[in-house]
Write a protein that holds these residues in place. Structure first.
Motif, short mmCIF file in Angstrom:
data_model
loop_
_atom_site.label_atom_id
_atom_site.label_comp_id
_atom_site.label_asym_id
_atom_site.label_seq_id
_atom_site.Cartn_x
_atom_site.Cartn_y
_atom_site.Cartn_z
N VAL A 98 0.85 -1.19 0.00
CA VAL A 98 0.00 0.00 0.00
C VAL A 98 0.89 1.25 0.00
O VAL A 98 0.68 2.19 -0.77
N TYR A 151 -5.47 14.55 -4.31
CA TYR A 151 -5.47 13.13 -3.93
C TYR A 151 -4.75 12.92 -2.60
O TYR A 151 -5.28 12.29 -1.68
N VAL A 155 -6.16 11.59 1.01
CA VAL A 155 -5.66 10.41 1.72
C VAL A 155 -5.27 10.79 3.16
O VAL A 155 -5.57 10.05 4.10
N GLN A 158 -8.35 11.16 5.19
CA GLN A 158 -9.05 9.90 5.42
C GLN A 158 -8.28 8.91 6.28
O GLN A 158 -8.78 7.84 6.58
N PRO A 160 -7.35 6.84 8.97
CA PRO A 160 -8.08 6.56 10.22
C PRO A 160 -7.26 6.89 11.47
O PRO A 160 -7.83 7.07 12.54
N ILE A 166 0.69 10.16 6.10
CA ILE A 166 -0.03 9.66 4.93
C ILE A 166 -0.47 8.21 5.13
O ILE A 166 -1.42 7.74 4.51
N GLY B 55 -9.74 5.28 3.37
CA GLY B 55 -8.43 5.35 4.02
C GLY B 55 -7.28 5.47 3.05
O GLY B 55 -7.45 5.89 1.91
N SER B 56 -6.10 5.11 3.54
CA SER B 56 -4.86 5.34 2.80
C SER B 56 -4.71 4.44 1.58
O SER B 56 -3.73 4.56 0.84
N ASP B 57 -5.61 3.52 1.41
CA ASP B 57 -5.40 2.56 0.34
C ASP B 57 -6.29 2.84 -0.88
O ASP B 57 -6.44 1.99 -1.75
N ILE B 58 -6.84 4.02 -0.97
CA ILE B 58 -7.61 4.39 -2.15
C ILE B 58 -6.65 4.72 -3.28
O ILE B 58 -5.78 5.57 -3.13
N PRO B 59 -6.80 4.06 -4.43
CA PRO B 59 -5.83 4.28 -5.50
C PRO B 59 -6.01 5.63 -6.19
O PRO B 59 -7.11 6.16 -6.27
#
Lengths: 245, 245
Positions: A98, A151, A155, A158, A160, A166, B55-59
């Motif tokens: 990730v 973007y 991130v 968002q 959590p 990041i 979260g952090s894993d959105i592409p």
């Protein structure tokens, strides 16, 4: 044995993303091309590896890292390798991928920054592609900076664990790379980035936090930090910059 | 649970490098955007992930792979993750990074191919940047194809296990990606690539070998293989092609 970083002397360039990680971690490393030929360092040492016939691990281009016999090219690849060893990345396989995904988005952004001053041919001077550079830089300022920074802002927001990092709840090499991107964009495009603080508050806060970290602050003050200049990736050509709404 | 590949329908594009690895390995996977909305697939399923606040894993962009809860973006990252699981990469950490370095050089090449038809702005039509595309394509043909393919030819030649594979003595995902690059360049630039067989014999042999592998041959014949077209990365615009010496 110290890590050996191989990258062109005289510019921050792509090598800087690796330098920041090594410096933050206080790692033992040699910036080979900045060393003297009398110690077997300097540019010839880099070219010797690139021109050798040693096998599948010859890099296409700098930067590359040498760790013992292992040669690792490409910024994101080097950082993914170093991350867990330097305490700048989680050790879990999924999390590492990730994080690598975030870094590869930075790679794409950096390539686009390069192409704002070289949209037609890397082999030609900026002056020979200045008109096209103006068009490409205008597109970059209008559409690409908002897309990329929007973007990363999202991130951060968002995350959590909160917007200080990041990824997760601790500093990673991607945070350091975002600092460098922010720094570079402000150098190259001071007018177009005048609004960053207002529009990207979490990214702006991250940049400020990284800059104050003791090892990073010391590095930025040292002569190991090469100033931005017009041979690197982030170049300040006033004719490519402009105000944004 | 099958792997889920998320990528735009209708083009090979960057997703194709992942498809080839999944197909070669006979892996259980779903090409989500090509599935029907009634099964919760199709484009809306992809956009739902990209627009979520998870979260952090959105592409940043497709392609991305979903393996259970894990979301992995960027072609080289996906392949590095899948490689050992599909038997298309060594398991050792150092070797995986060397292989990833080779794949990232392909990533750079693919970005340059894209920019031959979009040198100024991804947001604009090819027709609106055709003059600049001609200049950039000429540079690509003259300098970049020889630089990239010359590099891969040299790595094949220097492989201590022989020139049948780009790394080690067995097929890896990088071999499959090189097949795709070779295929794509010949589609986009038939005149400029007329000499490939003569100038890059090992690369040419690798391309032929991959094409004959049973799973790849079956895939290429199937309707899962989308034909090249002028919406993808490799586009055939005759005005951008030219003979080379």
């Amino acid at each position: 044995m110290p890590y050996e970083l191989y990258y062109w002397d005289g510019i921050q360039g792509r090598g800087e993303f690796v330098r920041l990680a090594l410096e933050e971690a206080g790692a033992d490393y040699v910036d080979i091309c900045r060393g003297s030929a009398s110690k077997g360092q300097g540019m010839p040492a880099m070219l010797a590896i690139m021109e050798s016939g040693a096998g599948s691990d010859i890099p296409f281009a700098p930067p590359f890292l040498k760790d013992g016999d292992l040669i690792i090219p490409h910024v994101a690849n080097i950082l993914m390798y170093l991350g867990p060893k330097l305490g700048l990345a989680p050790k879990g396989e999924g999390e590492r991928h990730v994080l690598n995904g975030l870094q590869l988005t930075i790679t794409d952004l950096v390539a686009e920054v390069h192409d704002t001053h070289h949209p037609i041919a890397t082999s030609k001077y900026y002056e020979d592609q200045k008109d096209e550079a103006k068009d490409r830089a205008a597109e970059f300022i209008e559409n690409r900076i908002p897309k990329f920074l929007g973007y990363f802002e999202r991130v951060l927001q968002q995350n959590p664990h909160g917007p200080s990092h990041i990824f997760g709840n601790a500093l990673t090499y991607v945070d350091l790379s975002l600092f460098q991107v922010y720094e570079g964009l402000r150098y190259a495009f001071p007018r177009a980035t005048a609004h960053l603080g207002r529009r990207y508050p979490h990214l702006t806060a991250l940049h400020a936090t990284v800059m104050k970290r003791p090892n990073i602050a010391r590095y930025l003050e040292s002569d190991r930090r090469i100033p931005f200049n017009e041979n690197g990736i982030f170049r300040h050509y006033p004719e490519l910059d402009k105000d944004t709404a």
